[in-house]
Design an enzyme around this catalytic site. Sequence first.
Site, PDB file in Angstrom:
ATOM      1  N   SER A 106       1.950  12.124  -4.667  1.00  0.00           N
ATOM      2  CA  SER A 106       1.059  11.051  -5.229  1.00  0.00           C
ATOM      3  C   SER A 106       0.552  11.338  -6.804  1.00  0.00           C
ATOM      4  O   SER A 106       1.767  11.249  -7.706  1.00  0.00           O
ATOM      5  CB  SER A 106      -0.191  11.198  -4.208  1.00  0.00           C
ATOM      6  N   ASP A 251       0.152   4.616  -9.428  1.00  0.00           N
ATOM      7  CA  ASP A 251       0.595   6.061  -9.498  1.00  0.00           C
ATOM      8  C   ASP A 251       2.041   6.191  -9.016  1.00  0.00           C
ATOM      9  O   ASP A 251       2.639   5.359  -8.776  1.00  0.00           O
ATOM     10  CB  ASP A 251      -0.410   7.049  -8.550  1.00  0.00           C
ATOM     11  N   ASP A 253       3.572   6.939  -6.308  1.00  0.00           N
ATOM     12  CA  ASP A 253       3.985   6.601  -5.002  1.00  0.00           C
ATOM     13  C   ASP A 253       3.470   5.135  -4.682  1.00  0.00           C
ATOM     14  O   ASP A 253       3.847   4.672  -3.503  1.00  0.00           O
ATOM     15  CB  ASP A 253       3.700   7.433  -3.844  1.00  0.00           C
ATOM     16  N   ASP A 255       0.618   3.511  -4.280  1.00  0.00           N
ATOM     17  CA  ASP A 255      -0.437   3.209  -3.347  1.00  0.00           C
ATOM     18  C   ASP A 255      -1.906   3.120  -3.749  1.00  0.00           C
ATOM     19  O   ASP A 255      -2.738   2.456  -3.116  1.00  0.00           O
ATOM     20  CB  ASP A 255      -0.577   4.409  -1.990  1.00  0.00           C
TER      21      ASP A 255
END
Length: 462
Positions: A106, A251, A253, A255
């Site tokens: 993340s 970010d 990833d 999400d």
Amino acid sequence: MTLIKSISGIRGTIGGKPEDGLSPLAIVKFVAAYATFIRKSTKSNTNKIVVGRDARISGPMVKQIVLGTLTGMGFDVVDIDLATTPTTEMAVTMEKACGGIILTASHNPKQWNALKLLNERGEFLNAAEGNEVLEIAASEDFTFADVDSLGKVTVDTTYKQKHIESVLNLDLVDVEAIKAANFRVAIDCVNSVGGVVLPDLLYALGVKEIFKLHCAPHGNFAHNPEPLPQHLTEISELMKHAKADIGFVVDPDVDRLALVCENGEMFGEEYTLVAISDYVLSHTPGNTVSNLSSSRALRDVTEAHGCTYQTAAVGEVNVVAKMKETNAVIGGEGNGGVIYPASHYGRDALVGIALFLSHLAKKKMKASELRASYPPYFISKQKVELTPEIDVDAILEKVKEKFAGNDITDIDGVKIDFPDKWVHLRKSNTEPIIRIYSEAHTMEEADELGGQLISIIHEMCK
């Protein structure tokens, strides 16, 4: 070097001794434990597990070990390679798979990676399920497949496009309105998978001019990858020079979604969910949910629409559970995580971008004007470091007693609601620390409230 085992998966730094960080040995152990858990708990009739990854430097290495371990456990793997976390979540259900693993740490820096574990619904494991995986790993209670029962790997790189198409097909995504607005959009994808996905999404939505920052997915992050104001000075300057209407920052990833106004000022991560919820509620009234540490602005906006707002414990899995329980139409977390059940039950920056652009196009106002239309709140984040021998739970119990005359929520630490502000105390699971989040109508008030609680805790520790 660090290895953190939690209910949501395992994350750690790359390199060092086997017991330090996310070593190949640790990856094998935890993936085998996850596969063992899935085999005995899944209700799916398939033998498939989906694997996707962000663009971290360690991603290809970690992926090869994960694929080998899963096939060694007898599972067939659908390798979707570079994919956002929400894309991987959606691929699990589209494949009718029995689970999924996302290789991403993340917002952590480039030396980190992680295994995020999904169930057959493409959602994160809950606390009990996560603990079971940790127990299996600790006891190494798993059995590898014999040579005739090994799994196979299928590569499928179509899910990026399938995800984009699913976003375009959402009822509240108004592609014609976005096209007509002729938006100029800036993006910062921090050298990860967002750089592969966001331009395609924006072009599909009818955005004609895109100003790109850090879209090459090589994993050498150009700045700290957590989308906080202090890390986003470059896009702030770009907004003004490019005369862009809105900036989107994700970010690694994809999400979490942060927004930047046309004047280079931050829209505020807390207000990503607030603005998108305002749009959703104006078309589909219903309940909303966010976690206890998220801004009260969502409650205010929800109630302005005549609807009901509820809180959940911190953590995406807890927010999702409360959303299902209350049949919420929109929810998420104040860190820019938008969960829109009409799409799927997971934080999704692609969905957030499409809904926000639809909202901005219909409002026919500048991003800064839209931001100014919402209730003003400021959140202060502080912490109290305690000595290991202090009983943190006992301290929180004393705080609860001291403020018993106020509105108290104790499903996740202690949150004290006052008429015009709140403070939330949570203990760290890994350190003798109490985190103190406070919100008020000015930053001075928020800081002061947090400071008062710090003083009270220090007194209690004497």
